[in-house]
Design a protein around this motif. Structure first.
Motif, PDB file in Angstrom:
ATOM      1  N   UNK A 194       0.795  -1.390   0.011  1.00 29.73           N
ATOM      2  CA  UNK A 194       0.115   0.534   0.356  1.00 29.73           C
ATOM      3  C   UNK A 194       1.159   1.176   0.065  1.00 29.73           C
ATOM      4  N   UNK A 195       2.161   1.480   0.206  1.00 36.93           N
ATOM      5  CA  UNK A 195       2.584   2.444   0.426  1.00 36.93           C
ATOM      6  C   UNK A 195       4.040   2.001  -0.992  1.00 36.93           C
ATOM      7  N   UNK A 196       4.154   0.787  -1.389  1.00 39.64           N
ATOM      8  CA  UNK A 196       5.270   0.676  -1.960  1.00 39.64           C
ATOM      9  C   UNK A 196       5.443   1.437  -3.479  1.00 39.64           C
ATOM     10  N   UNK A 197       4.060   1.357  -3.367  1.00 37.97           N
ATOM     11  CA  UNK A 197       3.802   2.093  -5.730  1.00 37.97           C
ATOM     12  C   UNK A 197       4.497   3.553  -5.096  1.00 37.97           C
ATOM     13  N   UNK A 198       3.878   4.732  -5.046  1.00 38.61           N
ATOM     14  CA  UNK A 198       4.665   6.181  -4.790  1.00 38.61           C
ATOM     15  C   UNK A 198       6.110   5.624  -4.608  1.00 38.61           C
TER      16      UNK A 198
END
Length: 373
Positions: free
Chosen positions: A309-313
């Motif tokens: 959930x925080x890897x994409x940014x």
């Protein structure tokens, strides 16, 4: 038989619930005879730090993605709208899933009341479905454009329509999590009771397992197969294309963008694989539920899954110059000093910083005008 079910990553996300159909007295419940490693202080400290870090990075990162897509007109492309939709879903998981999962793990029972018993699992399942469907939509849209040489991209109106359909489909797929659910209070011993929130299937006891396995196939196995097929064809097409040297070549930009999107899918698949495998093991052999370290294993696998959930940014900032430049410009615009001196005149340093920030925005806009994503 009283069993403990999970709101899992395929069909159900991140909240412990108990089946309340036929409670067992505390003295005969096998789980209460075992130790629980999640009750150890050092384990709880690690869990708090892990979940807090994921929540912080997820909220900041996904909010920043949504902000820059809305802020910069040149970032308002079809692909970026889909990416922003993915960020909204991840943000929903960060805010609705993780805090309650952490609280329930530490407390050991449901403490959030009747209404949240029905709404939280549904919202969590909805968010994960939206993420998966959106990854499929992005892959199929790029497949349509690159494989079939369609220079005309999807219109923004059609893009918003697809996003709306994505949420409707996801809402339908997640609906059993709100429909087949029951809230109640279980008496463990005289003078001691706990609140429970669990699945309540109308038919056979295997209905929940069948739903879980079907969602595993529909939300993880089948989507990844479709995405893999699309990106393998895209990668083969772009690799075989001979283009002139230069960073502004359209095929070069498409190749870099496709590489970033493929990395997003790989991160999603790898992050969720241990959690899905663990849930499948539970569906096959329910004796896993009464092992001493069951709750700890579940929580650890859930933490790994939530890292997506925080890897994409982070991937956008690392692999895509457009987002990297937009993020930098957004942070510059957030820099603020006192704009008025004691004598009432504007601070020269603030005026200079503001001018630099605006110049940076203009530079980003000029750069993004010639980019693919």
């Amino acid at each position: 038989m009283d069993d403990i079910s999970l709101v899992n990553g395929s069909s159900k996300v991140g909240v412990w619930t108990n089946n309340v159909e036929s409670p067992i007295p505390a003295e005969s419940h096998p789980l209460l005879e075992l130790g629980d490693s999640t009750k150890l202080l050092e384990v709880q400290v690690v869990l708090i730090l892990a979940y807090s870090t994921i929540i912080l990075l997820g909220v900041v990162g996904n909010s920043l993605v949504i902000y820059v897509v809305c802020k910069f007109k040149t970032l308002r492309t079809v692909t970026n709208f889909f990416i922003a939709n993915l960020a909204v879903a991840d943000l929903l998981v960060n805010t609705l899933c993780l805090p309650f999962t952490l609280a329930y793990t530490l407390l050991g029972e449901w403490k959030f009341g009747h209404v949240l018993c029905f709404t939280l699992p549904y919202a969590q399942g909805l968010a994960v479905h939206v993420s998966t469907v959106t990854l499929n939509v992005i892959a199929l849209d790029r497949h349509r454009c690159i494989i079939y040489h369609l220079e005309t991209r999807m219109s923004k109106d059609n893009c918003f329509l697809v996003i709306g359909v994505t949420w409707v489909i996801s809402a339908v797929l997640a609906s059993p999590l709100a429909i087949f659910r029951e809230y109640g209070i279980v008496d463990l011993s005289p003078g001691k009771s706990i609140e429970v929130c669990g699945e309540k299937w109308p038919g056979r006891s295997t209905d929940g397992t069948l739903y879980s396995i079907s969602m595993l196939l529909l939300q993880y196995v089948l989507p990844l197969a479709v995405i893999s097929f699309a990106y393998i064809r895209i990668w083969s097409k772009l690799r075989n294309h001979v283009s002139p040297a230069g960073r502004n070549d359209p095929h070069h930009r498409r190749r870099k963008t496709t590489k970033m999107l493929v990395t997003m899918v790989v991160v999603f698949a790898v992050s969720w694989l241990p959690f899905h495998a663990f849930q499948l093991a539970i569906d096959i052999d329910s004796s896993v539920l009464v092992t001493r370290h069951f709750r700890l294993l579940y929580t650890l696998f859930h933490i790994v899954a939530m890292c997506s959930t925080f890897a994409n940014p982070l991937l956008y900032g690392w692999m895509n110059r457009n987002y990297r430049s937009a993020f930098a410009a957004a942070f510059r615009c957030k820099q603020r000093l006192d704009s008025v001196r004691p004598d009432g005149r504007e601070n020269t340093l603030v005026r200079t910083n503001t001018k630099k920030a605006l110049e940076a925005q203009d530079k980003v806009a000029r750069h993004l005008n010639a980019t693919d994503v």
